[in-house]
Structures are given as C-alpha cells and as structure tokens.
Write an enzyme that holds these catalytic residues in place. Structure first.
Site, PDB file in Angstrom:
ATOM      1  N   ASP A 222      -6.196 -12.008   3.250  1.00 35.81           N
ATOM      2  CA  ASP A 222      -7.431 -11.342   3.652  1.00 35.81           C
ATOM      3  C   ASP A 222      -8.542 -11.591   2.636  1.00 35.81           C
ATOM      4  O   ASP A 222      -9.638 -11.039   2.743  1.00 35.81           O
ATOM      5  CB  ASP A 222      -7.211  -9.848   3.929  1.00 35.81           C
ATOM      6  CG  ASP A 222      -6.213  -9.215   3.003  1.00 35.81           C
ATOM      7  OD1 ASP A 222      -6.017  -9.743   1.883  1.00 35.81           O
ATOM      8  OD2 ASP A 222      -5.622  -8.181   3.378  1.00 35.81           O
TER       9      ASP A 222
ATOM     10  N   HIS B  23       0.792  -1.237   0.000  1.00 37.68           N
ATOM     11  CA  HIS B  23       0.000   0.000   0.000  1.00 37.68           C
ATOM     12  C   HIS B  23       0.827   1.292   0.000  1.00 37.68           C
ATOM     13  O   HIS B  23       0.328   2.343  -0.391  1.00 37.68           O
ATOM     14  CB  HIS B  23      -0.918   0.046   1.227  1.00 37.68           C
ATOM     15  CG  HIS B  23      -2.039  -0.936   1.164  1.00 37.68           C
ATOM     16  ND1 HIS B  23      -2.904  -1.020   0.093  1.00 37.68           N
ATOM     17  CD2 HIS B  23      -2.439  -1.900   2.041  1.00 37.68           C
ATOM     18  CE1 HIS B  23      -3.781  -1.989   0.313  1.00 37.68           C
ATOM     19  NE2 HIS B  23      -3.519  -2.544   1.483  1.00 37.68           N
TER      20      HIS B  23
ATOM     21  N   HIS C 116      -6.925  -6.421  -0.917  1.00 31.86           N
ATOM     22  CA  HIS C 116      -6.889  -4.970  -1.167  1.00 31.86           C
ATOM     23  C   HIS C 116      -6.032  -4.627  -2.384  1.00 31.86           C
ATOM     24  O   HIS C 116      -5.151  -5.385  -2.768  1.00 31.86           O
ATOM     25  CB  HIS C 116      -6.345  -4.247   0.069  1.00 31.86           C
ATOM     26  CG  HIS C 116      -7.111  -4.543   1.315  1.00 31.86           C
ATOM     27  ND1 HIS C 116      -6.688  -5.472   2.237  1.00 31.86           N
ATOM     28  CD2 HIS C 116      -8.286  -4.064   1.767  1.00 31.86           C
ATOM     29  CE1 HIS C 116      -7.566  -5.545   3.224  1.00 31.86           C
ATOM     30  NE2 HIS C 116      -8.564  -4.709   2.969  1.00 31.86           N
TER      31      HIS C 116
ATOM     32  N   ASP D 120      -3.503 -10.105  -2.704  1.00 33.18           N
ATOM     33  CA  ASP D 120      -4.158  -9.603  -1.495  1.00 33.18           C
ATOM     34  C   ASP D 120      -5.592  -9.172  -1.841  1.00 33.18           C
ATOM     35  O   ASP D 120      -5.883  -8.845  -2.985  1.00 33.18           O
ATOM     36  CB  ASP D 120      -3.356  -8.401  -0.981  1.00 33.18           C
ATOM     37  CG  ASP D 120      -3.710  -7.992   0.434  1.00 33.18           C
ATOM     38  OD1 ASP D 120      -3.072  -8.490   1.374  1.00 33.18           O
ATOM     39  OD2 ASP D 120      -4.636  -7.155   0.596  1.00 33.18           O
TER      40      ASP D 120
HETATM   41  C1  SP5 Z   1      -1.612  -5.071   3.807  1.00 34.08           C
HETATM   42  C2  SP5 Z   1      -3.090  -4.949   4.036  1.00 34.08           C
HETATM   43  O1  SP5 Z   1      -3.815  -5.931   3.880  1.00 34.08           O
HETATM   44  N1  SP5 Z   1      -3.577  -3.802   4.479  1.00 34.08           N
HETATM   45  C3  SP5 Z   1      -4.953  -3.661   4.728  1.00 34.08           C
HETATM   46  C4  SP5 Z   1      -5.335  -2.271   5.062  1.00 34.08           C
HETATM   47  C5  SP5 Z   1      -6.814  -2.146   5.176  1.00 34.08           C
HETATM   48  N2  SP5 Z   1      -7.175  -0.898   5.752  1.00 34.08           N
HETATM   49  C6  SP5 Z   1      -8.528  -0.506   5.510  1.00 34.08           C
HETATM   50  C7  SP5 Z   1      -9.423  -0.912   6.610  1.00 34.08           C
HETATM   51  C8  SP5 Z   1     -10.763  -0.275   6.436  1.00 34.08           C
HETATM   52  C9  SP5 Z   1     -11.765  -1.007   7.253  1.00 34.08           C
HETATM   53  N3  SP5 Z   1     -12.863  -0.177   7.575  1.00 34.08           N
HETATM   54  C10 SP5 Z   1     -13.884  -0.884   8.271  1.00 34.08           C
HETATM   55  C11 SP5 Z   1     -14.437  -0.132   9.419  1.00 34.08           C
HETATM   56  C12 SP5 Z   1     -14.862  -1.143  10.431  1.00 34.08           C
HETATM   57  N4  SP5 Z   1     -15.480  -0.615  11.569  1.00 34.08           N
HETATM   58 ZN    ZN Z   2      -4.929  -6.583   2.354  1.00 34.69          ZN
END
Ligand code: SP5
Ligand code: ZN
Length: 366
Positions: free
Chosen positions: A302, A182, A226, A224
């Site tokens: 994930d 990221h 994301h 991944d």
């Molecule tokens: C490396 C990797 O997998 N990074 C993941 C980063 C994800 N960050 C975003 C999370 C957003 C989740 N929002 C949900 C709100 C829940 N209350």
């Molecule tokens: Zn991720």
C-alpha cells in the site's frame, strides 16, 4: 526463494466501513488471485518455487501453531474469532453470507478489571474484540485466519536453520491473508485478526528451545504503508526483538528493557523512492548494529503510488530497488528471512509489485 500459499486464505471475504459506506472489504480474495497469477507467469524467469500448504493436513504442525497462538493471543479472543459467526447466524442476526461487525467499542476509561471482562451481550462482544469496522467475521474467516497464521509459522519451519544438510533456503515468503500487523492479543482491526509477524518472530526464537544461547535476536522490518501497531505493542518491552516501521512516532522507542529496540522511521506524505531508500539504509544499519540473527519482513504494497489507503509515491520497478537495497545490505544479506504479506489494495498491480520485490530481493541475496 520458497513461496507458501494455502488455498484456504482465499476463503475469507467480508465487508468494511470505509468513509460512510459499508462496502466489500478492500482486503479481498482477488488480492491473492492477482499475486498467484503473476507468480505463474513469472515462474520461468525467476528462481522461486510456489509450494501449496494445506492447514489441517498435518496435526503435528497444528499443535505447534496452537501453542504459539495461545502464547501470544488471548484465549477468549481466539474463541470469539472462531465462534462469533455461528453465534450470530444461529441467533438470526446475520444471513449465511453476512459478517459480524461491531456497532460499539469498549470505552477507554474502563477500570483494569472491567477492561479484561468480555461483555455478555453479543453485539457488545463484537466491539470488545475489535478496534475498527474493517475486521468483519464472515463464514470462512476463522479457517482463513488459521491458514494464514499457519503459513507464517510454516515459513519459519522451512527456513534453513543451518543445522540440517541440503537445505539452504534463506528466504521463505508466506502469502498470508488475512494480514496481521495491526491486531494485538485481544483486538482485531485494520483487516488483521492474528498477528502473523508476532507468530513468526516467536517461532524463530523458539526454534532452539532449551538452548538459550542459540535464541536469535529477531529484527522485524515492517514495510507496509501503515504503522505495525500490533507488532510494536507486542514487543515494546522486549530487547531481543527490534521493530522498524514506516509510520508511527519517532519518539516511541520501547519501554523498560526494550528501550532502544523500537524504531519508527516515518516518511512524509508523497514520499519518493529516494526518500524510501534513505530510510532503508538507516533501517539496515540499525539491524546490523542490533546483531540480528533472523529477519521477519511485514511486506505491504500500500506504499504503491495508486493505493487507495496509502500516500507514498512508489512505483512497480521501485520495489525491486527497495528489496535489493534492503536484502543486499551488510548484516542483512545473510540472515534467514521470513517475508509475510500484509497490505496492498491495487488488486490489478499487486502481483507485479510483488514479483518486482522478489526479483530485487533475490538480486540482493546473490
Ligand atoms: C494491513 C493493512 O494494510 N491494513 C490497512 C488498514 C487501513 N485502515 C484505515 C483506512 C482508513 C481510510 N480512511 C479513508 C476514508 C476514505 N473515505
Ligand atoms: Zn497497510
């Protein structure tokens, strides 16, 4: 398969803002513990070796790493990552077990001169070098970042280059933590600080420095859940690196000479393993047509059906199918491959998911 682990990767431990709460970061040391435990219990059944790498032991490899880091990340940003914790501690802004977390971020309307000028204020600087609040900097964050980056670069060095005898290592799996896909050259986020996939791809291309004809095209397969936004951004104009991600927009194709070499193949929410395998086939075909000479895999778990940060419907045994289909594909099977750990937050299942992936990958190879 050779697997690399550095105990220093366990030391990074911070907090994040999730929803409206500051909580221990889901990207936790326990993730790596889960993987190490699973690898220990499967060692008899599988054809892999876990090798411990200690960043800091070899000065020669460290200078190679510094060079790659300096070429791909902003010097002042790296300086911030290495010094922010002690600055905050010395100024009494955090306790010993605390984390540097931003309160405000850079405004996007900044003119180009202002956009690259770090703020003087210590709070503002934390936000200048981050894009979210899941990239805290705690006491041992910097050593872990270096150890993680070093694993990615060491993985490339330990791959068979085809030149030396007695080394037929076709896949090296680096248990990187923190992850990397990221972040970009100047901003941490999504638990990432230094882009390990960028370092590995650069290292692969520089293995034959001075012999341009041997510079391999590199395909980065981001598995991944994301979007690998940092990796995409870094290679967006580069026709020698093909990027494939699971999310992102399909019409983001690259820019300039790089048009056609950025491939986003997004899947729908709740995607099944069949949908995923269909995407794998398309991705493998693109890698073959591209004529890749080496592979970097950004491997995230994930995509698992229970993941708190993902929305796919992939189960443990599916990782073996996915890996086998990917590795077994024509044009992918024989490529030297560096596999880097990215996300995956169901700690209790992470180890077995990774072991499932490894088995499928090894089956695809043979
Ligand atoms: C490396 C990797 O997998 N990074 C993941 C980063 C994800 N960050 C975003 C999370 C957003 C989740 N929002 C949900 C709100 C829940 N209350
Ligand atoms: Zn991720």
């Amino acid at each position: 398969m050779l697997i690399l682990h550095d105990p220093a990767c366990l030391l990074h431990n911070t907090v994040e803002l999730l929803g409206a709460n500051i909580i221990p970061a889901l990207e936790s040391p326990a993730r790596l513990e889960s993987i190490l435990t699973a690898l220990r219990s499967h060692s008899a059944a599988s054809r892999h070796e876990v090798r411990i790498v200690n960043y800091g032991v070899s000065a020669a490899s460290n200078s190679h790493l510094s060079k790659l880091l300096g070429a791909s990340h902003d010097a002042a940003y790296l300086d911030h990552l290495s010094s922010a914790y002690s600055i905050w501690l010395n100024e009494g802004l955090i306790e010993d077990d605390g984390s540097v977390l931003p309160e405000c971020f850079q405004v996007s309307g900044a003119t180009s001169e202002r956009a690259t000028r770090p703020p003087k204020d210590v709070y503002a600087r934390a936000g200048f070098y981050a894009f979210d609040m899941s990239s805290g900097i705690a006491k041992n964050t910097w050593p872990a970042i270096l150890a993680s980056a070093n694993l990615a670069v060491s993985a490339v060095q330990l791959l068979s280059s085809g030149a030396e005898e007695g080394n037929d290592t076709k896949t090296v799996l680096a248990l990187c933590r923190p992850p990397g896909h990221h972040c970009n050259a100047r901003k941490a986020g999504g638990y990432c600080y230094v882009n390990n996939a960028v370092l590995a791809a650069e290292a692969l291309q520089r293995r034959h420095e001075g012999e341009d004809a041997l510079k391999p095209k590199v395909a980065v397969l981001d598995l991944d859940f994301h979007h690998g936004n940092g990796t995409q951004e870094y290679f967006y104009a580069d026709p020698s690196v093909l990027i494939r991600t699971t999310t992102g927009f399909e019409d983001e194709l690259g820019t300039g000479e790089g048009v056609g070499f950025n491939v986003n193949l997004p899947l729908d929410v709740d995607a099944s393993v069949d949908a995923y395998l269909g995407m794998v086939d398309v991705a493998a075909k693109r890698v073959r047509e591209f004529g890749a000479g080496a592979l970097v895999v950004s491997l995230g778990f994930d995509t698992f059906r229970l993941d708190p940060l993902g929305k796919f419907d992939i189960d443990t045994e599916d990782y073996a199918k996915i890996a086998q289909r990917m590795r077994g594909a024509e044009g992918v099977r024989d490529l030297p491959a560096v596999v880097l750990l990215e996300g995956g937050y169901v700690v209790e299942r992470l180890g077995e998911n990774l072991v499932s992936f490894m088995k499928g990958w090894e089956d695809g190879e043979s």
